[in-house]
Design a protein around this motif. Sequence first.
Motif, PDB file in Angstrom:
ATOM      1  N   THR A   1       1.311  -0.797   0.172  1.00 55.55           N
ATOM      2  CA  THR A   1       0.074  -0.250   0.312  1.00 55.55           C
ATOM      3  C   THR A   1       0.995   1.480  -0.074  1.00 55.55           C
ATOM      4  N   ARG A   2       0.474   2.322  -0.534  1.00 54.69           N
ATOM      5  CA  ARG A   2       1.188   4.035  -0.611  1.00 54.69           C
ATOM      6  C   ARG A   2       0.845   3.606   0.499  1.00 54.69           C
ATOM      7  N   LYS A   3       2.195   4.805   0.675  1.00 56.76           N
ATOM      8  CA  LYS A   3       2.746   5.640   1.703  1.00 56.76           C
ATOM      9  C   LYS A   3       1.548   6.468   2.112  1.00 56.76           C
ATOM     10  N   GLU A   4       1.071   7.463   1.885  1.00 55.60           N
ATOM     11  CA  GLU A   4       0.071   8.065   1.842  1.00 55.60           C
ATOM     12  C   GLU A   4      -1.467   7.317   2.867  1.00 55.60           C
ATOM     13  N   PHE A   5      -1.024   5.610   2.009  1.00 56.70           N
ATOM     14  CA  PHE A   5      -2.743   5.895   2.209  1.00 56.70           C
ATOM     15  C   PHE A   5      -2.631   4.391   3.532  1.00 56.70           C
ATOM     16  N   ALA A   6      -4.112   3.874   4.220  1.00 57.97           N
ATOM     17  CA  ALA A   6      -4.134   2.946   5.152  1.00 57.97           C
ATOM     18  C   ALA A   6      -4.195   1.924   4.786  1.00 57.97           C
ATOM     19  N   GLY A   7      -3.394   0.718   5.495  1.00 60.78           N
ATOM     20  CA  GLY A   7      -2.999  -0.298   4.720  1.00 60.78           C
ATOM     21  C   GLY A   7      -1.693  -0.785   4.660  1.00 60.78           C
ATOM     22  N   ASP A   8      -1.857  -2.048   4.120  1.00 62.69           N
ATOM     23  CA  ASP A   8      -0.235  -2.903   4.740  1.00 62.69           C
ATOM     24  C   ASP A   8      -0.473  -3.517   3.204  1.00 62.69           C
ATOM     25  N   LEU A   9      -1.119  -4.269   2.337  1.00 61.00           N
ATOM     26  CA  LEU A   9      -1.415  -4.543   0.740  1.00 61.00           C
ATOM     27  C   LEU A   9      -2.954  -4.070   0.271  1.00 61.00           C
TER      28      LEU A   9
ATOM     29  N   LYS B   1     -12.515  -9.482   5.198  1.00 60.78           N
ATOM     30  CA  LYS B   1     -12.679  -9.229   6.312  1.00 60.78           C
ATOM     31  C   LYS B   1     -13.450 -10.121   7.083  1.00 60.78           C
ATOM     32  N   GLU B   2     -14.684 -10.502   6.155  1.00 58.89           N
ATOM     33  CA  GLU B   2     -15.441 -11.535   6.924  1.00 58.89           C
ATOM     34  C   GLU B   2     -14.437 -13.186   7.398  1.00 58.89           C
ATOM     35  N   HIS B   3     -13.584 -13.883   6.705  1.00 53.12           N
ATOM     36  CA  HIS B   3     -13.416 -14.640   6.409  1.00 53.12           C
ATOM     37  C   HIS B   3     -11.205 -14.445   6.232  1.00 53.12           C
ATOM     38  N   ILE B   4     -10.838 -13.623   6.886  1.00 51.03           N
ATOM     39  CA  ILE B   4      -9.598 -13.361   7.125  1.00 51.03           C
ATOM     40  C   ILE B   4      -9.755 -12.760   8.752  1.00 51.03           C
ATOM     41  N   ASP B   5      -9.279 -13.326   9.438  1.00 53.87           N
ATOM     42  CA  ASP B   5      -9.152 -12.767  10.844  1.00 53.87           C
ATOM     43  C   ASP B   5      -8.079 -11.732  11.184  1.00 53.87           C
TER      44      ASP B   5
ATOM     45  N   TYR C   1     -10.270  -2.406   5.705  1.00 52.39           N
ATOM     46  CA  TYR C   1      -9.862  -1.941   4.441  1.00 52.39           C
ATOM     47  C   TYR C   1     -10.358  -0.876   4.329  1.00 52.39           C
ATOM     48  N   ASN C   2      -9.920   0.236   3.132  1.00 51.29           N
ATOM     49  CA  ASN C   2     -10.644   1.373   2.054  1.00 51.29           C
ATOM     50  C   ASN C   2     -10.477   0.873   1.158  1.00 51.29           C
ATOM     51  N   VAL C   3     -11.435   1.567   0.448  1.00 52.94           N
ATOM     52  CA  VAL C   3     -11.473   1.803  -1.175  1.00 52.94           C
ATOM     53  C   VAL C   3     -10.961   2.857  -1.668  1.00 52.94           C
ATOM     54  N   VAL C   4     -10.118   3.139  -2.406  1.00 55.01           N
ATOM     55  CA  VAL C   4     -10.395   4.216  -3.231  1.00 55.01           C
ATOM     56  C   VAL C   4      -9.628   4.066  -4.584  1.00 55.01           C
ATOM     57  N   LYS C   5     -10.657   4.017  -5.042  1.00 56.20           N
ATOM     58  CA  LYS C   5     -10.712   4.568  -6.819  1.00 56.20           C
ATOM     59  C   LYS C   5     -10.929   2.884  -6.708  1.00 56.20           C
ATOM     60  N   GLY C   6     -10.352   2.391  -7.662  1.00 54.61           N
ATOM     61  CA  GLY C   6      -9.814   0.943  -7.982  1.00 54.61           C
ATOM     62  C   GLY C   6      -8.873   0.446  -7.179  1.00 54.61           C
TER      63      GLY C   6
ATOM     64  N   ILE D   1      -3.167  -4.996   8.194  1.00 58.56           N
ATOM     65  CA  ILE D   1      -3.228  -6.327   8.828  1.00 58.56           C
ATOM     66  C   ILE D   1      -3.612  -5.909  10.047  1.00 58.56           C
ATOM     67  N   SER D   2      -3.817  -6.934  11.006  1.00 60.57           N
ATOM     68  CA  SER D   2      -3.552  -6.759  12.477  1.00 60.57           C
ATOM     69  C   SER D   2      -2.060  -6.149  13.180  1.00 60.57           C
ATOM     70  N   SER D   3      -2.258  -5.904  14.616  1.00 62.35           N
ATOM     71  CA  SER D   3      -0.938  -6.406  14.594  1.00 62.35           C
ATOM     72  C   SER D   3      -0.628  -7.473  15.496  1.00 62.35           C
ATOM     73  N   ALA D   4      -1.451  -8.327  16.031  1.00 64.44           N
ATOM     74  CA  ALA D   4      -1.822  -9.482  16.364  1.00 64.44           C
ATOM     75  C   ALA D   4      -1.060 -10.293  14.807  1.00 64.44           C
ATOM     76  N   TYR D   5      -0.900 -10.279  13.949  1.00 65.42           N
ATOM     77  CA  TYR D   5      -0.337 -10.715  12.924  1.00 65.42           C
ATOM     78  C   TYR D   5       0.815 -10.535  12.312  1.00 65.42           C
ATOM     79  N   TRP D   6       1.347  -9.246  12.726  1.00 62.32           N
ATOM     80  CA  TRP D   6       3.316  -8.732  12.669  1.00 62.32           C
ATOM     81  C   TRP D   6       3.745  -9.341  14.041  1.00 62.32           C
ATOM     82  N   LEU D   7       2.852  -8.682  15.334  1.00 57.97           N
ATOM     83  CA  LEU D   7       3.821  -9.262  16.423  1.00 57.97           C
ATOM     84  C   LEU D   7       3.997 -10.802  16.572  1.00 57.97           C
TER      85      LEU D   7
END
Length: 595
Positions: free
Chosen positions: A33-41, A68-72, A77-82, A88-94
Amino acid sequence: MSIESLLTSKVIEAVKECYGIEVEADKIQLQATRKEFAGDLTVVVFPFTRFSKKSPEETGKQLGDYLKEHIDEIRDYNVVKGFLNIEISSAYWLGVLNEVAGDSRYGYRQEKSGHSYMIEYSSPNTNKPLHLGHIRNNLLGWSVSEIQKANGHDVRMVNLVNDRGIHICKSMIAWKKFANGATPASTGRKGDHFVGDYYVRFDQEYKAEIRQLKEEGMEEEEAKKQAPILLEAQEMLRKWEAGEEETVALWRTMNDWVLKGFDETYRLMGVGFDKVYFESQTYKKGRDLVLKGLADGVLYRKETGSVWADLTADGLDHKLLLRDDGTSVYMTQDIGTAYERFNEFAMDEMIYVVGNEQNYHFQVLSLICGKLGFDWAHKIHHLSYGMVELPEGKMKSREGTVVDADDLMQEMIRTARETSQELGKLEGYSEAEAEEVYRKVALGALKYFILKVDPKKTMMFNPKESIDFNGNTGPFIQYTYARIQSILRKAAENGMAVKKTDIHLEISDKEQDLIKLIAKLPAVVKEAGETYSPALLANYSYELAKEFNQFYHDFSILKEENEALRNFRLLLAKECGEAVKNAMGMLGIEMPERM
């Protein structure tokens, strides 16, 4: 399963569930994800609008809800155009940090790939010392070899020493005429420098004789051919090729002096080889193969007696392989060496680390080997690199044109010593301890400054700039590593054990970003191997060191009162250090524990 693999499989599932369409994994576009937007992938949504018959924003929201419903591990998430940006949760990264902490060789592939390389680099001549160009060559060859090993490949690191020909005889004849029996031992001169002095002496005498002949009325071109010292060198070459005992004995003695000198240079530089080939042992095989190609009608002979390859059908020209007198050229020798190597080792790729002025040579080598019927011809690859230049007047060799490798490395060590003493970095060290750090810092500065540049680019090497303790330099990264080791030592002194972290902690975005950066190392190693570019690892190391320093500035580690958070930050610091050490290790750069 990595989060990327999990997300890809779930996007496939979501598209099928929402739109009834099966898509292949290679059609799923994932990116950071580009730095100006919230997100990891970020999932690129545009390709799915033809299935959804909805706008990119609506399609992204529909897929985002499903994921979001199927991946713990998805926090939001957020949508910017297309573009569907997944947080991703902190728990995953930890959890990732805990996994990394269990692997001291993180970044190195554990299983063997089954792919094998031979990588040739250095390729010096035994008539002069190694120079600045050889430094880039050696550092590139060694680092690319280590990166391929890290990717699980079987690697043989080799050197081809050019130890025959008229240039070698020039040093020999000058020694014979002017040395009065002097040796490296009797003069205290390093062997390669000693022999190189006589190569320079030959050139001086040769030019003086040309001037003399011109003064006597001879045309310049004829004088160049008739200079007595050149004729003596040519006669010596004929004697060498005929195996004349005295000439061969002198050739062996002088080559031994040079090779011992090279070994000292290689040791200081921190490079080595699994096998060293000598052109004197392979050039005849190349000649035999060319003559066989001639007999088979693949090559042709001119009226003068020379043998050539016609490459016009391949968009090139005609290439000389044997001179009129039947002697070999470089191409012939390389054909013989390649043949022997492929017969000796069953390798998948033969990489030649050679400057970009030889691009044509290696294109032709592969073509001719193919014409001679060798099925390994397509396995020949040229790792072409740009030249190294220095700011004028920074350093001069005894010839005034070539920058000597030994001189440069010693100059780097002197600069490291002066810089460290000015900054008071090593107070309290013994002299031996300090000298070891100077060496590591000097060689780290040299290697990093050269390897951080994409191999294809010509580069300007500034010794003073390279050894700065700030900015994108080796010493800055080494200092960051030493700082981390200091933190860990203080933690141990205060009874703070570094252990795996609680994955339910609340951590900051900065801390999460550091974990993500550590987790990138295997992907960077893989890309560096695929592109033969140590620069990717160098710049990764700098980015990680820079981000750690920012984290260290903004967050307390040892003084953090929350024990769980303090333990996490200690682990994070330790793994930053390990990732930097592993990445820099693939560049041949040692990391001082204290600075």
